[in-house]
Design an enzyme around this catalytic site. Structure first.
Site, PDB file in Angstrom:
ATOM      1  N   LYS A  70      31.949  35.896  41.159  1.00  0.00           N
ATOM      2  CA  LYS A  70      31.702  34.617  41.123  1.00  0.00           C
ATOM      3  C   LYS A  70      31.101  33.854  40.864  1.00  0.00           C
ATOM      4  CE  LYS A  70      37.089  34.436  42.403  1.00  0.00           C
ATOM      5  NZ  LYS A  70      38.160  33.474  42.569  1.00  0.00           N
ATOM      6  N   GLY A 129      41.296  25.290  55.263  1.00  0.00           N
ATOM      7  CA  GLY A 129      40.279  26.384  54.204  1.00  0.00           C
ATOM      8  C   GLY A 129      38.902  25.404  53.852  1.00  0.00           C
ATOM      9  N   ALA A 130      37.867  26.117  53.432  1.00  0.00           N
ATOM     10  CA  ALA A 130      36.739  26.235  52.909  1.00  0.00           C
ATOM     11  C   ALA A 130      35.941  27.361  52.224  1.00  0.00           C
ATOM     12  CB  ALA A 130      36.049  25.584  53.891  1.00  0.00           C
ATOM     13  N   GLY A 131      36.436  28.398  52.384  1.00  0.00           N
ATOM     14  CA  GLY A 131      36.437  29.834  51.263  1.00  0.00           C
ATOM     15  C   GLY A 131      36.621  28.856  49.575  1.00  0.00           C
ATOM     16  N   GLY A 132      36.544  30.155  48.741  1.00  0.00           N
ATOM     17  CA  GLY A 132      36.373  29.774  47.464  1.00  0.00           C
ATOM     18  C   GLY A 132      37.760  29.074  46.784  1.00  0.00           C
ATOM     19  N   GLY A 246      51.511  30.417  46.088  1.00  0.00           N
ATOM     20  CA  GLY A 246      50.756  31.198  45.655  1.00  0.00           C
ATOM     21  C   GLY A 246      51.214  31.033  44.425  1.00  0.00           C
TER      22      GLY A 246
HETATM   23  P1  NDP Z   1      37.397  33.486  51.128  1.00  0.00           P
HETATM   24  O1  NDP Z   1      37.012  34.428  52.297  1.00  0.00           O
HETATM   25  O2  NDP Z   1      36.132  33.308  50.022  1.00  0.00           O
HETATM   26  O3  NDP Z   1      37.741  31.932  52.443  1.00  0.00           O
HETATM   27  C1  NDP Z   1      38.412  32.599  53.504  1.00  0.00           C
HETATM   28  C2  NDP Z   1      39.006  31.517  54.625  1.00  0.00           C
HETATM   29  O4  NDP Z   1      40.399  31.935  54.639  1.00  0.00           O
HETATM   30  C3  NDP Z   1      37.832  30.813  55.590  1.00  0.00           C
HETATM   31  O5  NDP Z   1      38.031  29.340  55.066  1.00  0.00           O
HETATM   32  C4  NDP Z   1      38.377  30.789  56.542  1.00  0.00           C
HETATM   33  O6  NDP Z   1      37.696  30.671  57.599  1.00  0.00           O
HETATM   34  C5  NDP Z   1      39.987  31.149  56.296  1.00  0.00           C
HETATM   35  N1  NDP Z   1      40.438  32.034  57.551  1.00  0.00           N
HETATM   36  C6  NDP Z   1      40.747  33.277  57.431  1.00  0.00           C
HETATM   37  N2  NDP Z   1      41.457  33.935  58.029  1.00  0.00           N
HETATM   38  C7  NDP Z   1      41.365  33.428  59.121  1.00  0.00           C
HETATM   39  C8  NDP Z   1      42.115  32.767  61.063  1.00  0.00           C
HETATM   40  N3  NDP Z   1      42.361  33.799  61.134  1.00  0.00           N
HETATM   41  N4  NDP Z   1      42.193  31.365  61.161  1.00  0.00           N
HETATM   42  C9  NDP Z   1      41.726  30.491  60.739  1.00  0.00           C
HETATM   43  N5  NDP Z   1      41.049  30.039  59.426  1.00  0.00           N
HETATM   44  C10 NDP Z   1      40.797  32.049  58.156  1.00  0.00           C
HETATM   45  O7  NDP Z   1      38.468  34.163  50.689  1.00  0.00           O
HETATM   46  P2  NDP Z   1      39.041  33.057  49.184  1.00  0.00           P
HETATM   47  O8  NDP Z   1      39.157  31.622  49.193  1.00  0.00           O
HETATM   48  O9  NDP Z   1      38.737  33.381  48.284  1.00  0.00           O
HETATM   49  O10 NDP Z   1      40.665  33.486  48.967  1.00  0.00           O
HETATM   50  C11 NDP Z   1      41.530  32.765  49.952  1.00  0.00           C
HETATM   51  C12 NDP Z   1      42.797  33.371  49.467  1.00  0.00           C
HETATM   52  O11 NDP Z   1      43.626  32.301  48.926  1.00  0.00           O
HETATM   53  C13 NDP Z   1      43.167  34.963  49.733  1.00  0.00           C
HETATM   54  O12 NDP Z   1      44.334  35.029  49.804  1.00  0.00           O
HETATM   55  C14 NDP Z   1      43.666  35.618  48.066  1.00  0.00           C
HETATM   56  O13 NDP Z   1      44.785  35.687  47.481  1.00  0.00           O
HETATM   57  C15 NDP Z   1      43.879  34.033  47.763  1.00  0.00           C
HETATM   58  N6  NDP Z   1      43.824  33.480  46.180  1.00  0.00           N
HETATM   59  C16 NDP Z   1      44.702  32.855  45.539  1.00  0.00           C
HETATM   60  C17 NDP Z   1      45.177  32.429  43.886  1.00  0.00           C
HETATM   61  C18 NDP Z   1      45.761  32.070  43.275  1.00  0.00           C
HETATM   62  O14 NDP Z   1      45.901  32.478  42.646  1.00  0.00           O
HETATM   63  N7  NDP Z   1      47.350  31.320  44.106  1.00  0.00           N
HETATM   64  C19 NDP Z   1      43.061  32.405  43.893  1.00  0.00           C
HETATM   65  C20 NDP Z   1      42.264  32.449  44.762  1.00  0.00           C
HETATM   66  C21 NDP Z   1      42.730  32.742  45.991  1.00  0.00           C
HETATM   67  P3  NDP Z   1      36.711  30.678  58.093  1.00  0.00           P
HETATM   68  O15 NDP Z   1      35.436  30.457  56.897  1.00  0.00           O
HETATM   69  O16 NDP Z   1      36.464  29.947  59.376  1.00  0.00           O
HETATM   70  O17 NDP Z   1      36.057  31.705  58.206  1.00  0.00           O
END
Ligand code: NDP
Length: 282
Positions: A70, A129-132, A246
Site C-alpha cells: 500500500k 488503533g493507529a495502524g493502516g 466490518g
Molecule cells: P496494522 O497492523 O497496520 O495495525 C494494527 C493495529 O492494531 C495497531 O494499531 C496495533 O497497535 C493494534 N493492535 C493489534 N493487536 C493489539 C493488541 N493485542 N492490543 C492492542 N492493540 C493491538 O493493521 P491494519 O490497520 O491494516 O488492520 C487492522 C484490522 O483492520 C485487520 O484486522 C484488518 O483485517 C481490518 N481491516 C478491515 C477492513 C474492512 O474493509 N473491513 C479494511 C482494512 C483492514 P500497536 O500500534 O500498539 O501495535
C-alpha cells in the site's frame, strides 16, 4: 472459447490466495452484465515495480493493493487522490486517461457505512488503533469534519504520529490517549471505533475497555469482518448502542472501487451475499 476481455482490474497482494473480495467484485460484474474481470495476483515486494509496469502494458483499468504494497506502490504511480496523499497509503489504483492514480477506499468505505447511521460532522469519536485501517479512517473522518478524535493506541509512537498527522493537515482536534487498562469510554463520545486487529478470527477476543462505559446514544463500529459479530459489537448491542460491522466497510470499499473503474453503481446486496459466501468457505 474464451475471448479477450478489454476491461481488467485486479488485486495485487501477497499471501492472499483465498481473497474473498474476488468473488464479491466478480459477482457485481456478472450481475450488471459488465464485460470486466477481477483477478487475484500474487506479487512479491521485489516484483511490485514490474507488476505495475505489466498492468500498464496489459491495459489494466486499475487494481487494488493490500499489505505489503500500500505504501511502496506510491512512487510507481502518476498521482494520488486527496485522502491517499494525506494518509500516505493506496489501496486502489484507477486509470484516468493514461495515468495510474492512487486512491484509498478503506476509509471511504468505512465512512459510507458510518453515514448510514450517523453523520460524523461535529462529532467526538474514540478510535482504537493507529495502524493502516485506523489511519485511513481517521483521515476520512477528519475530511468529513469530525470535531474531535481521541486516538487510543497501545504503541504511543504510532498513536502520536497519527494524531500529529490529523492536527497538521485538518481542522479536526486529534488527541493521543494512552491505552490504560480497562479503558473508560468518555461519556461525551458519539462514536466508538475498533480499528485494531483485535477480534480477527476470534469472536471472543475483547478490547481492554470497560463495557459498562458504552452508552446507548453511541454508535459502535468494528473494522473486523471475520467474524462480523465481534465481542465489541455484542457488548455494545447489550448496552443499547447501534452498531456497524466490518463487512459493510469491506463491501463499501468494493463498491467505491467499482464506481471508480466502471462508473457503474453496483448492487450492495449482490456483493454482500457473494462476500459472505466466500468468507464462509475460507
Ligand atoms: P496494522 O497492523 O497496520 O495495525 C494494527 C493495529 O492494531 C495497531 O494499531 C496495533 O497497535 C493494534 N493492535 C493489534 N493487536 C493489539 C493488541 N493485542 N492490543 C492492542 N492493540 C493491538 O493493521 P491494519 O490497520 O491494516 O488492520 C487492522 C484490522 O483492520 C485487520 O484486522 C484488518 O483485517 C481490518 N481491516 C478491515 C477492513 C474492512 O474493509 N473491513 C479494511 C482494512 C483492514 P500497536 O500500534 O500498539 O501495535
Amino acid at each position: 472459447m474464451p475471448t479477450f476481455c478489454p476491461h481488467l482490474v485486479g488485486s495485487m497482494s501477497q499471501g492472499a490466495a483465498g481473497n474473498p473480495t474476488v468473488a464479491m467484485v466478480e459477482a457485481a460484474f456478472a450481475h450488471h452484465h459488465l464485460d470486466w474481470r477481477y483477478i487475484n495476483m500474487e506479487v512479491t515486494p521485489a516484483d511490485l515495480p514490474a507488476a505495475v509496469l505489466g498492468a500498464r502494458a496489459l491495459g489494466f483499468r486499475g487494481f487494488n493493493l493490500s499489505i505489503p504494497h500500500k505504501v511502496t506502490v506510491i512512487p510507481l504511480l502518476d498521482g494520488l487522490g486527496q485522502s491517499a496523499a494525506l494518509m500516505g497509503a493506496v489501496n486502489c489504483v484507477v486509470r484516468r486517461g493514461d495515468q495510474f492514480i492512487g486512491e484509498n477506499t478503506d476509509g471511504k468505505g468505512f465512512l459510507a457505512s458510518l453515514q448510514t447511521l450517523i453523520d460524523p460532522t461535529g462529532k467526538t469519536i474514540v478510535l482504537f488503533g493507529a495502524g493502516g485501517a485506523a489511519r485511513a479512517i481517521a483521515v476520512e473522518l477528519a475530511l468529513a469534519h469530525a470535531a474531535t478524535l481521541l486516538i487510543v493506541n497501545r504503541d504511543p509512537a504510532c498513536g502520536t504520529e497519527l494524531t500529529d498527522l490529523i492536527n497538521a493537515n485538518t481542522a479536526t482536534q486529534a488527541h493521543y490517549v494512552p491505552w490504560t487498562p480497562h479503558y473508560q469510554i468518555p461519556p461525551l463520545a458519539d462514536i466508538v471505533i475498533n480499528a485494531t486487529s483485535i477480534g480477527l478470527y476470534d469472536e471472543t477476543a475483547a478490547l481492554d475497555l470497560d463495557p459498562t462505559t458504552l452508552l446507548p446514544h453511541q454508535v459502535v463500529a468494528d473494522v473486523i469482518f471475520n467474524p462480523a459479530q465481534t465481542r465489541l459489537l455484542r457488548d455494545a448491542q447489550t448496552r443499547g448502542c447501534r452498531t456497524l460491522d466490518g463487512l459493510g466497510m469491506l463491501v463499501n470499499q468494493g463498491i467505491i472501487g467499482i464506481q471508480y473503474w466502471t462508473q457503474t453503481n453496483p448492487d450492495p446486496q449482490v456483493m454482500t451475499k457473494a462476500l459472505k459466501s466466500a468468507l464462509d468457505s475460507i
